[in-house]
Design a protein around this motif. Sequence first.
Motif, PDB file in Angstrom:
ATOM      1  N   PHE A 123      -7.190  26.958  51.248  1.00 27.87           N
ATOM      2  CA  PHE A 123      -8.416  26.969  50.461  1.00 27.87           C
ATOM      3  C   PHE A 123      -8.271  26.036  49.273  1.00 27.87           C
ATOM      4  O   PHE A 123      -7.202  25.934  48.687  1.00 27.87           O
ATOM      5  N   ASN A 124      -9.349  25.397  48.906  1.00 21.27           N
ATOM      6  CA  ASN A 124      -9.425  24.599  47.685  1.00 21.27           C
ATOM      7  C   ASN A 124     -10.668  25.039  46.930  1.00 21.27           C
ATOM      8  O   ASN A 124     -11.690  25.327  47.548  1.00 21.27           O
ATOM      9  N   GLY A 125     -10.571  25.061  45.615  1.00 20.59           N
ATOM     10  CA  GLY A 125     -11.731  25.475  44.850  1.00 20.59           C
ATOM     11  C   GLY A 125     -11.610  25.173  43.383  1.00 20.59           C
ATOM     12  O   GLY A 125     -10.598  24.640  42.919  1.00 20.59           O
TER      13      GLY A 125
ATOM     14  N   VAL B 188      -7.919  25.364  42.141  1.00 19.33           N
ATOM     15  CA  VAL B 188      -7.181  26.337  42.930  1.00 19.33           C
ATOM     16  C   VAL B 188      -6.823  25.719  44.283  1.00 19.33           C
ATOM     17  O   VAL B 188      -7.689  25.173  44.969  1.00 19.33           O
ATOM     18  N   TRP B 189      -5.550  25.809  44.643  1.00 15.13           N
ATOM     19  CA  TRP B 189      -5.083  25.375  45.961  1.00 15.13           C
ATOM     20  C   TRP B 189      -4.298  26.550  46.525  1.00 15.13           C
ATOM     21  O   TRP B 189      -3.231  26.895  46.010  1.00 15.13           O
ATOM     22  N   ALA B 190      -4.843  27.209  47.532  1.00 14.57           N
ATOM     23  CA  ALA B 190      -4.252  28.444  48.043  1.00 14.57           C
ATOM     24  C   ALA B 190      -3.997  28.372  49.537  1.00 14.57           C
ATOM     25  O   ALA B 190      -4.722  27.704  50.274  1.00 14.57           O
TER      26      ALA B 190
ATOM     27  N   GLY C 112      -0.499  32.784  48.617  1.00 13.26           N
ATOM     28  CA  GLY C 112      -0.009  32.193  47.380  1.00 13.26           C
ATOM     29  C   GLY C 112      -0.958  31.119  46.883  1.00 13.26           C
ATOM     30  O   GLY C 112      -1.742  30.559  47.656  1.00 13.26           O
ATOM     31  N   VAL C 113      -0.873  30.813  45.585  1.00 10.74           N
ATOM     32  CA  VAL C 113      -1.779  29.839  44.975  1.00 10.74           C
ATOM     33  C   VAL C 113      -1.021  28.983  43.963  1.00 10.74           C
ATOM     34  O   VAL C 113      -0.107  29.448  43.291  1.00 10.74           O
TER      35      VAL C 113
ATOM     36  N   TRP D 154      -2.015  36.387  45.794  1.00  8.45           N
ATOM     37  CA  TRP D 154      -3.361  36.943  45.839  1.00  8.45           C
ATOM     38  C   TRP D 154      -3.556  37.872  47.013  1.00  8.45           C
ATOM     39  O   TRP D 154      -2.820  37.827  47.999  1.00  8.45           O
ATOM     40  N   GLU D 155      -4.565  38.724  46.862  1.00  5.35           N
ATOM     41  CA  GLU D 155      -5.046  39.564  47.951  1.00  5.35           C
ATOM     42  C   GLU D 155      -6.559  39.491  47.953  1.00  5.35           C
ATOM     43  O   GLU D 155      -7.190  39.413  46.907  1.00  5.35           O
ATOM     44  N   LEU D 156      -7.112  39.460  49.147  1.00  6.93           N
ATOM     45  CA  LEU D 156      -8.549  39.303  49.333  1.00  6.93           C
ATOM     46  C   LEU D 156      -9.002  40.285  50.396  1.00  6.93           C
ATOM     47  O   LEU D 156      -8.440  40.315  51.492  1.00  6.93           O
ATOM     48  N   GLU D 157      -9.984  41.091  50.056  1.00  7.82           N
ATOM     49  CA  GLU D 157     -10.581  42.025  51.006  1.00  7.82           C
ATOM     50  C   GLU D 157     -12.034  41.613  51.223  1.00  7.82           C
ATOM     51  O   GLU D 157     -12.761  41.379  50.254  1.00  7.82           O
TER      52      GLU D 157
END
Length: 131
Positions: free
Chosen positions: A59-61, A73-75, A93-94, A113-116
């Motif tokens: 992911f990039n943001g 953010v680079w995750a 990780g990020v 990180w954690e994402l639900e």
Amino acid sequence: MALGDLAFDETGKFSGIRALPEGKVEATYLGTGKLFGVDYSSIYTGIATPHGGTLIAEFNGTCTTKDGDSVGVWAHGRGRPTGNGLQASWRGGVIWRASSPRFVRLNNVPGVWELEIDEAGNFHLKVWEWK
């Protein structure tokens, strides 16, 4: 190594999803939250690739505060479906890219990180410093 402070606490929703060749999926999502207690909004785009019953994604943001500070953010992470629709659970990780003096300390530590995600594509993201 130990987890440090909670850096990001964010909620949001997937705003676009498209299928790519080889079973890959591209997703864009928008969120709002707190970055060390400061309000921000975010936009991320990621590409997930199927791998052994799970998904691996990059992911990039960008997160931008109301004061105009931004953090890139680079995750990377791994997720797995947990129900119907878009429901899934992710961990990863990020690496951050901050130029603002307010958040430049993030350039010196990675994050975890954690994402639900629920069935409809609503998400809750938490990111901690990894010290």
